[in-house]
Scaffold this active site. Structure first.
Site, PDB file in Angstrom:
ATOM      1  N   ARG A 238      41.107  27.165  17.011  1.00 43.78           N
ATOM      2  CA  ARG A 238      39.691  26.889  17.260  1.00 43.78           C
ATOM      3  C   ARG A 238      39.440  26.390  18.685  1.00 43.78           C
ATOM      4  NH1 ARG A 238      36.231  24.954  12.854  1.00 43.78           N
ATOM      5  NH2 ARG A 238      35.363  23.458  14.302  1.00 43.78           N
TER       6      ARG A 238
ATOM      7  N   ARG B 283      41.471  27.353  28.852  1.00 38.49           N
ATOM      8  CA  ARG B 283      40.833  28.059  29.972  1.00 38.49           C
ATOM      9  C   ARG B 283      41.528  27.756  31.289  1.00 38.49           C
ATOM     10  NH1 ARG B 283      35.584  25.522  28.476  1.00 38.49           N
ATOM     11  NH2 ARG B 283      34.845  26.751  26.702  1.00 38.49           N
TER      12      ARG B 283
ATOM     13  N   ARG C 120      38.591  16.232   2.951  1.00 43.96           N
ATOM     14  CA  ARG C 120      38.859  15.107   3.841  1.00 43.96           C
ATOM     15  C   ARG C 120      37.518  14.411   4.010  1.00 43.96           C
ATOM     16  NH1 ARG C 120      43.489  12.925   4.743  1.00 43.96           N
ATOM     17  NH2 ARG C 120      43.038  12.318   6.899  1.00 43.96           N
TER      18      ARG C 120
ATOM     19  N   ARG D 159      38.063   9.079  16.902  1.00 42.11           N
ATOM     20  CA  ARG D 159      37.196   9.147  18.080  1.00 42.11           C
ATOM     21  C   ARG D 159      36.106   8.086  18.055  1.00 42.11           C
ATOM     22  NH1 ARG D 159      35.245  15.318  16.620  1.00 42.11           N
ATOM     23  NH2 ARG D 159      34.801  14.876  14.451  1.00 42.11           N
TER      24      ARG D 159
ATOM     25  N   GLU E 117      35.250   6.506  14.380  1.00 35.90           N
ATOM     26  CA  GLU E 117      35.386   7.435  13.247  1.00 35.90           C
ATOM     27  C   GLU E 117      36.809   7.404  12.691  1.00 35.90           C
ATOM     28  OE1 GLU E 117      33.669  11.307  14.051  1.00 35.90           O
ATOM     29  OE2 GLU E 117      35.111  12.259  12.695  1.00 35.90           O
TER      30      GLU E 117
ATOM     31  N   TYR F  26      34.058  25.365   5.263  1.00 40.45           N
ATOM     32  CA  TYR F  26      33.727  24.570   6.442  1.00 40.45           C
ATOM     33  C   TYR F  26      32.838  25.385   7.372  1.00 40.45           C
ATOM     34  CZ  TYR F  26      33.985  21.926  10.729  1.00 40.45           C
ATOM     35  OH  TYR F  26      33.636  21.255  11.866  1.00 40.45           O
TER      36      TYR F  26
ATOM     37  N   ASP G 269      30.028  25.642  10.351  1.00 34.32           N
ATOM     38  CA  ASP G 269      29.306  24.967  11.428  1.00 34.32           C
ATOM     39  C   ASP G 269      27.812  25.131  11.130  1.00 34.32           C
ATOM     40  OD1 ASP G 269      31.498  24.138  12.880  1.00 34.32           O
ATOM     41  OD2 ASP G 269      31.598  25.951  14.091  1.00 34.32           O
TER      42      ASP G 269
HETATM   43  N1  UDP Z   1      42.402  18.702  18.278  1.00 32.99           N
HETATM   44  C1  UDP Z   1      43.394  17.973  18.898  1.00 32.99           C
HETATM   45  N2  UDP Z   1      43.059  17.040  19.835  1.00 32.99           N
HETATM   46  C2  UDP Z   1      41.772  16.817  20.188  1.00 32.99           C
HETATM   47  C3  UDP Z   1      40.741  17.566  19.568  1.00 32.99           C
HETATM   48  C4  UDP Z   1      41.090  18.498  18.600  1.00 32.99           C
HETATM   49  O1  UDP Z   1      44.575  18.133  18.587  1.00 32.99           O
HETATM   50  O2  UDP Z   1      41.531  15.951  21.050  1.00 32.99           O
HETATM   51  C5  UDP Z   1      42.803  19.677  17.235  1.00 32.99           C
HETATM   52  C6  UDP Z   1      42.939  19.038  15.860  1.00 32.99           C
HETATM   53  O3  UDP Z   1      44.020  19.675  15.196  1.00 32.99           O
HETATM   54  C7  UDP Z   1      41.640  19.411  15.187  1.00 32.99           C
HETATM   55  C8  UDP Z   1      41.374  20.800  15.750  1.00 32.99           C
HETATM   56  O4  UDP Z   1      41.849  20.721  17.091  1.00 32.99           O
HETATM   57  O5  UDP Z   1      41.756  19.436  13.780  1.00 32.99           O
HETATM   58  C9  UDP Z   1      39.940  21.250  15.707  1.00 32.99           C
HETATM   59  O6  UDP Z   1      39.143  20.345  16.436  1.00 32.99           O
HETATM   60  P1  UDP Z   1      37.570  20.356  16.372  1.00 32.99           P
HETATM   61  O7  UDP Z   1      37.050  19.570  17.510  1.00 32.99           O
HETATM   62  O8  UDP Z   1      37.110  21.761  16.213  1.00 32.99           O
HETATM   63  O9  UDP Z   1      37.322  19.551  15.016  1.00 32.99           O
HETATM   64  P2  UDP Z   1      35.966  18.942  14.436  1.00 32.99           P
HETATM   65  O10 UDP Z   1      35.222  18.303  15.540  1.00 32.99           O
HETATM   66  O11 UDP Z   1      35.254  20.073  13.790  1.00 32.99           O
HETATM   67  O12 UDP Z   1      36.434  17.938  13.460  1.00 32.99           O
END
Ligand code: UDP
Length: 379
Positions: free
Chosen positions: A179, A183, A256, A288, A313, A361, A363
């Protein structure tokens, strides 16, 4: 409530749940002349996109919601209700006090290795990939190392992912990490979509506008009074948990869940300088910290608003009584969902839609697309 005895029921549709799926459905059906009663278990509308104004700041009560889509039809649809602002998601990762830009881009590579050109960055990643000798990645850990190398995996992915999913990276499927964009340009925009932003005034305004003119009852549990509610309408749109609808007869689906520790910081105008800061080490208990004002105030506006609100969170496995957030779409749960889906498909007068009723899931833009698509099939 008294069961209605009249031949003609009072409403064409009962919509259970006032989140995005319920609100979009309500709007589209109302436009076609159907009468609607919307109900919700909570004492407010909006489901998990609900925002509440506190000290002049719209707080994302159920976690950060950043709208993004490449579907112009969906973008025009939501902008028809409320104007969206210019917010662009560019989270920062904090690993033991050192900051890195996300998603993985030239800024991150410079911060990690001091490389200044795309060629140097590619060489560095290739070097680390070769050292690990992974041919075909079988799990999230192997996929991440192949994609971005060992250093970034250990600093920005390993701890965060294990906290978010409560499982080791070697036990998680590779697709989760796909996901995230990688870049070789200096671009911190987290999403690849064409359109992005947050409704001015918060998501609650968006939902209010969508359901304008519909009758709404809040704080009522549909399944606790199912027969009475069913007697009120010809058809039902159900957006709650599918396993709960069927009395958990095949067992519980897993989710979760996330919980938030929200704090008002008085006389602190700017706490972390960004809406989202991910804590990627394994030791910090939260995943976060969200500083809500940055979703809608930019530049000097941030400093002009004297206080701030932050939410830490935490991620954990869902237990009965918790709010379900992320469906765990592994093999076992997907099979269980399929069993419930057979029962759902047999309910002629009920439409099951949205994240909880479809155990998917989604968006936000995908929920809207789905509701638009499903409402077209109604005659
Ligand atoms: N991820 C990570 N570090 C980060 C942000 C995301 O390893 O700082 C990984 C983690 O495995 C997560 C996945 O990327 O489950 C998808 O992140 P996303 O931001 O899409 O998750 P959401 O915000 O939907 O919970």
């Amino acid at each position: 409530m008294k069961v209605m005895t009249e031949q003609k029921k009072k409403y064409d549709f009962l919509i259970v749940g006032t989140g995005l799926f319920g609100a979009v459905s309500a709007y589209l059906l109302k436009k076609r002349g159907f009468s609607i009663l919307l109900i919700d278990k909570r004492d407010h509308i909006g489901g998990n996109v609900y925002t509440q104004k506190v000290k002049g700041i719209n707080v994302h009560q159920y976690g950060a919601h950043i709208f993004h889509t490449s579907n112009k039809k969906v973008w025009d649809f939501v902008n028809g209700f409320v104007e969206f602002n210019r917010y662009t998601n560019s989270p920062v990762a904090n690993y033991k006090g050192k900051l890195y830009n996300l998603p993985f881009n030239m800024n991150t590579f410079y911060q990690m290795w001091g490389v200044t050109t795309p060629e140097e960055a590619r060489e560095k990643i290739e070097e680390q990939r070769k050292e690990c000798c992974i041919e075909s990645p079988k799990n999230l850990e192997e996929q991440a190392i192949c994609l971005i190398g060992k250093d970034i995996y250990e600093t920005l992915i390993k701890g965060y992912t294990q906290k978010q999913w409560g499982r080791k990276c070697t036990e998680l499927p590779a697709f989760i990490i796909k996901r995230l964009p990688v870049r070789f340009v200096f671009d911190n925009n987290y999403f690849n979509d064409t359109y992005q932003g947050i409704p001015k005034g918060g998501y609650t305004v968006l939902i209010e506008k969508m359901i304008e003119g519909c009758e709404v009852k809040l704080g009522v549990d549909y399944l606790a009074q199912k027969e009475d509610f069913d007697a009120l309408a010809d058809r039902v749109i159900y957006t709650g948990e599918i396993d709960r609808y069927f009395g958990y007869q095949y067992g519980h689906l897993q989710y979760r869940t996330v919980s938030f520790e929200t704090e008002i910081l008085e006389s602190v105008a700017n706490y972390q300088g960004n809406a989202v800061v991910n804590y990627t080490d394994a030791e910090t208990p939260y995943t976060r910290v969200i500083e809500h004002k940055h979703f809608e105030l930019f530049g000097q506006e941030v400093e002009d608003c004297p206080d701030t609100i932050i939410s830490r969170e935490y991620s954990k496995e869902w237990q009965p009584g918790d709010e379900p957030y992320y469906p765990v779409n592994d093999e076992q749960n997907s099979q269980l969902y399929e069993q419930y889906k057979v029962l759902a498909d047999a309910q002629e007068k009920v439409i099951f839609g949205g994240r909880l009723a479809e155990y998917k899931y989604y968006d936000m833009h995908k929920v809207i697309e789905r509701a638009m698509e499903m409402m077209k099939t109604i005659d």
